[in-house]
Design a protein around this motif. Structure first.
Motif, PDB file in Angstrom:
ATOM      1  N   LEU A  93       0.848  -1.197   0.000  1.00 26.59           N
ATOM      2  CA  LEU A  93       0.000   0.000   0.000  1.00 26.59           C
ATOM      3  C   LEU A  93       0.878   1.239   0.000  1.00 26.59           C
ATOM      4  CD1 LEU A  93      -2.762  -0.900   2.597  1.00 26.59           C
ATOM      5  CD2 LEU A  93      -2.771  -1.189   0.116  1.00 26.59           C
ATOM      6  N   THR A  99      -6.424   5.316   3.362  1.00 26.94           N
ATOM      7  CA  THR A  99      -7.048   4.179   2.705  1.00 26.94           C
ATOM      8  C   THR A  99      -7.780   4.629   1.445  1.00 26.94           C
ATOM      9  OG1 THR A  99      -7.302   3.117   4.838  1.00 26.94           O
ATOM     10  CG2 THR A  99      -8.759   2.376   3.100  1.00 26.94           C
ATOM     11  N   ASN A 102      -5.454   5.735  -1.294  1.00 28.39           N
ATOM     12  CA  ASN A 102      -4.792   4.610  -1.937  1.00 28.39           C
ATOM     13  C   ASN A 102      -5.616   4.124  -3.131  1.00 28.39           C
ATOM     14  OD1 ASN A 102      -2.289   2.884  -0.955  1.00 28.39           O
ATOM     15  ND2 ASN A 102      -3.062   4.040   0.807  1.00 28.39           N
ATOM     16  N   VAL A 103      -6.932   4.186  -2.979  1.00 24.26           N
ATOM     17  CA  VAL A 103      -7.798   3.739  -4.072  1.00 24.26           C
ATOM     18  C   VAL A 103      -7.939   4.832  -5.136  1.00 24.26           C
ATOM     19  CG1 VAL A 103     -10.059   2.778  -4.657  1.00 24.26           C
ATOM     20  CG2 VAL A 103      -9.055   2.311  -2.419  1.00 24.26           C
ATOM     21  N   THR A 104      -8.044   6.098  -4.680  1.00 23.12           N
ATOM     22  CA  THR A 104      -8.375   7.149  -5.649  1.00 23.12           C
ATOM     23  C   THR A 104      -7.169   7.647  -6.439  1.00 23.12           C
ATOM     24  OG1 THR A 104      -8.115   8.867  -3.983  1.00 23.12           O
ATOM     25  CG2 THR A 104     -10.330   7.992  -4.288  1.00 23.12           C
ATOM     26  N   GLY A 122     -14.035   5.538  -5.048  1.00 20.29           N
ATOM     27  CA  GLY A 122     -13.162   4.981  -4.016  1.00 20.29           C
ATOM     28  C   GLY A 122     -13.972   4.436  -2.848  1.00 20.29           C
ATOM     29  N   VAL A 150      -7.581  -3.324   1.408  1.00 21.27           N
ATOM     30  CA  VAL A 150      -7.350  -2.048   0.725  1.00 21.27           C
ATOM     31  C   VAL A 150      -6.615  -2.307  -0.596  1.00 21.27           C
ATOM     32  CG1 VAL A 150      -6.229   0.211   0.815  1.00 21.27           C
ATOM     33  CG2 VAL A 150      -7.272  -0.738   2.869  1.00 21.27           C
ATOM     34  N   ARG A 154      -7.902  -1.105  -4.120  1.00 18.31           N
ATOM     35  CA  ARG A 154      -7.086  -0.268  -5.000  1.00 18.31           C
ATOM     36  C   ARG A 154      -7.055  -0.844  -6.415  1.00 18.31           C
ATOM     37  NH1 ARG A 154      -0.836   0.420  -3.466  1.00 18.31           N
ATOM     38  NH2 ARG A 154      -0.812  -1.792  -3.881  1.00 18.31           N
TER      39      ARG A 154
ATOM     40  N   ILE B 125      -0.693  -0.181 -11.073  1.00 13.70           N
ATOM     41  CA  ILE B 125      -1.983   0.443 -11.373  1.00 13.70           C
ATOM     42  C   ILE B 125      -1.874   1.335 -12.608  1.00 13.70           C
ATOM     43  CG2 ILE B 125      -3.043   0.305  -9.079  1.00 13.70           C
ATOM     44  CD1 ILE B 125      -2.255   3.254  -8.694  1.00 13.70           C
TER      45      ILE B 125
END
Lengths: 269, 227
Positions: A93, A99, A102-104, A122, A150, A154, B125
C-alpha cells in the motif's frame, strides 16, 4: 466453452541471467473464471503473474489480453497495466496516503477522473471490501487483513479486466486470512475474472473453476478442483496437494478436509 | 556588564546587516542544493549506468574536497578559465553546489528506503515511472529525508562563515571589521556565536514543526526513531 478467453498465454518463457524460471507455459483464462495456481515455492508462480502485467518482461512467448497482444512491440505498458489488477503478497500500500486515497490516486492520476467522482468510486470500492469505516485511516493504522483488503480495493478501482493475486494471504496471521478470502470469494461470485497464486486449499476447492499445478517452470497438471484434489493424474501433484492439505489445514486426512469444506459450503448465503 | 550592553548596542546594527547576508547565502545555497541535489539523486537511483557514473563523480568531488578549497577554486581559479564571478555569486554557487552533493546523497538514501515495492505497486496500477516518482516515491522520500535535511541546513548556515575569506560582508565578515575597529575580539565573537546559535535554533524549530505537520499517522514512531 465458446467464449473467448480474457487472457491467453502462449509458450511463455522467462529467464533471469542464465536461469530459466518459466519454461514454456500456455494458459487461457475465460471471462468470470477463477483459476488458482498452486505449486512448490520457487517454481515461477509469482514470476508468471509479473510477466502477465509486464512488471517483468517475458523472455519468450506471447500474451493476449482479450484481443490485444500485450507482448507485441510498441504496446503502451501503462495502458495495459490499468486493465490488469494486481494484489501483492505484502500489500504494497502507499504508506503516505489514507485508505481512500490509496484507491483514488490511480483514478485521478492515471485515469484522469475528477476528484469528487474518484472519491465516490473509491468509497464504493472500500465498501465492496467492507472497509468504508476506515477510509480516513493510514496503512500503518490497519491490521494486515485490512491492508490486503485495501490492496484489493485499489486494484478494483481501476475496473480491471482480470485480477491477479500473488499469494494474497501468505503474509497474514492465520486468523486474518479469512476476511481476505471472504472478499475474494465475493468477487468471484460477482463474476470477476481471477488468477490466484495461493496455498489456501479451502479457497481453491470452493471457489476455483480450475486448478493449475505448476512445478519447476512448467504446468504439470490442470483441471477442475475435484479432479486435482481427488484424482490427480500426476504423482507430483498428488504428493504436493496432500502435503499442503496437511500442513495448511492441520487435517489428518483428505476426508477431514472435505468435511470441513462441505460445512463451509452449506453456510454460504 | 553595563559596558558590554553599550558595546552590544553599538555593534549590533552592523552585525545584523551581516546576518542578513548570511541568511541570504544560506537560503540561496540550500535552494540551489535542493534544485540540483534532487535531480542528481533521481539520476543516481533511476538513471542509466553512464549518467549514474557522472553523477557519482560529481558527488564525490564535492564531498571529498574542503569547502574552502572549492570556494577559492570558484572565486580565484575559474577566472583563469574565463569564468569570473562576483563575490556573492561565487558564494552562492560554491555553497549551493557543495550542498547539492550532500543533499543528493540524503535524497538517494531516502528514495531507496521508500523501497522498490512502492514503485512496483504504482506501476501495477498503470502509473508511468514519472508519475510513480512524483506521486508515490517523492512524497514519502521527503518525509524520510527530514532528519538529515535538517542537519544539512544547520551545516550550511554555519559553513557560510567561510565566505568572509573572499571578502563577502556576511556576519563573519562584519564581525572581523567590527572587532578590529573596536579592538574587542572576545565580546564581538561571543555575540556572533550567539547570533549563529539563534539562527540555527530557530531554523531547527521551524523544520521540526514542518516535519510534524506532514508526519504520516501511524508512522510517527518510525520517523522519530530515525531522528
Amino acid at each position: 466453452m465458446p467464449e473467448k478467453p480474457i487472457l491467453r498465454i502462449e509458450n511463455l518463457r522467462k529467464s533471469f541471467g542464465g536461469t530459466e524460471i518459466i519454461k514454456g507455459i500456455s494458459l487461457e483464462v475465460l471471462p468470470r473464471e477463477v483459476v488458482v495456481i498452486v505449486g512448490p515455492s520457487g517454481t515461477g508462480k509469482s514470476t508468471l503473474l509479473q510477466c502477465i502485467n509486464l512488471l517483468t518482461r517475458p523472455t519468450g512467448g506471447r500474451i493476449w489480453l482479450a484481443d490485444r497482444e500485450i507482448t507485441a512491440p510498441g504496446v503502451n505498458v501503462n495502458r495495459i497495466r490499468q486493465r490488469i489488477g494486481m494484489v501483492f503478497q505484502e500489500f504494497n500500500l502507499f504508506n503516505h496516503l489514507t485508505t481512500l486515497d490509496n484507491v483514488t490516486i490511480g483514478l485521478t492520476r492515471v485515469l484522469g477522473m475528477k476528484a469528487d467522482e474518484a472519491r465516490r468510486k473509491g468509497r464504493f470500492e472500500l465498501d465492496r471490501v467492507g472497509l468504508s469505516d476506515h477510509a480516513d485511516k493510514y496503512p500503518a493504522q490497519l491490521s494486515g487483513g485490512q491492508k490486503q483488503r485495501v490492496g484489493i480495493a485499489r486494484a478494483l478501482g481501476m475496473d480491471p479486466a482480470i485480477m491477479l493475486f500473488d499469494e494474497p494471504t501468505s503474509a497474514l496471521d492465520p486468523e486474518l486470512t479469512g476476511e481476505v478470502l471472504n472478499v475474494m470469494h465475493k468477487l468471484a461470485r460477482e463474476g470477476m475474472t481471477m488468477l490466484v497464486v495461493s496455498h489456501e486449499m479451502g479457497f481453491a476447492r470452493e471457489v476455483a473453476h480450475r486448478i493449475v499445478f505448476m512445478e519447476a517452470g512448467f504446468i504439470v497438471e490442470a483441471g477442475p478442483p475435484q479432479q486435482l484434489f481427488e484424482a490427480p493424474r500426476s504423482e507430483r501433484a498428488r504428493q504436493f496437494l496432500s502435503m499442503i492439505a496437511r500442513s495448511h489445514n492441520g487435517a489428518d486426512s483428505p476426508e477431514d478436509q472435505r468435511g470441513r469444506v462441505a460445512d463451509d459450503a452449506t453456510r454460504k448465503p | 556588564m553595563n559596558e558590554f550592553f553599550i558595546f552590544f548596542q553599538t555593534i549590533i546594527p552592523e552585525l545584523l546587516q551581516g546576518t542578513r547576508v548570511t541568511l541570504k547565502i544560506a537560503g540561496g545555497a540550500l535552494f540551489i542544493g535542493f534544485a540540483v541535489g534532487l535531480p542528481t539523486a533521481l539520476i543516481r537511483v533511476y538513471g542509466s549506468p553512464w549518467l549514474q557514473l557522472i553523477v557519482t563523480g560529481y558527488i564525490n568531488i564535492f564531498r571529498g574536497t574542503p569547502l574552502l578549497v572549492q570556494l577559492f577554486v570558484v572565486y580565484y581559479g575559474l577566472p583563469d578559465l574565463g569564468l569570473t564571478f562576483s563575490r556573492l555569486t561565487a558564494a552562492y554557487l560554491t555553497l549551493g553546489l557543495n550542498s547539492s552533493a550532500y543533499q543528493a546523497e540524503y535524497f538517494r538514501g531516502a528514495i531507496q528506503s521508500v523501497g522498490e515495492k512502492q514503485m512496483v505497486a504504482a506501476r501495477a496500477i498503470g502509473m508511468s515511472r514519472f508519475k510513480a516518482i512524483r506521486y508515490i516515491i517523492l512524497p514519502q522520500a521527503f518525509r524520510l529525508v527530514m532528519p538529515s535535511w535538517s542537519n544539512e541546513m544547520i551545516s550550511i548556515i554555519k559553513y557560510t562563515a567561510v565566505v568572509f575569506l573572499i571578502a563577502v560582508p556576511d556576519l563573519m565578515g562584519k564581525a572581523k571589521m567590527v572587532s578590529s575597529r573596536y579592538f574587542a575580539p572576545i565580546s564581538t565573537y561571543i555575540i556572533v556565536a550567539l547570533i549563529y546559535l539563534v539562527i540555527v535554533g530557530l531554523a531547527t524549530l521551524i523544520l521540526r514543526y514542518v516535519g510534524k505537520r506532514f508526519e504520516t499517522p501511524g508512522l510517527e514512531s518510525m520517523e522519530t526513531a530515525t531522528r
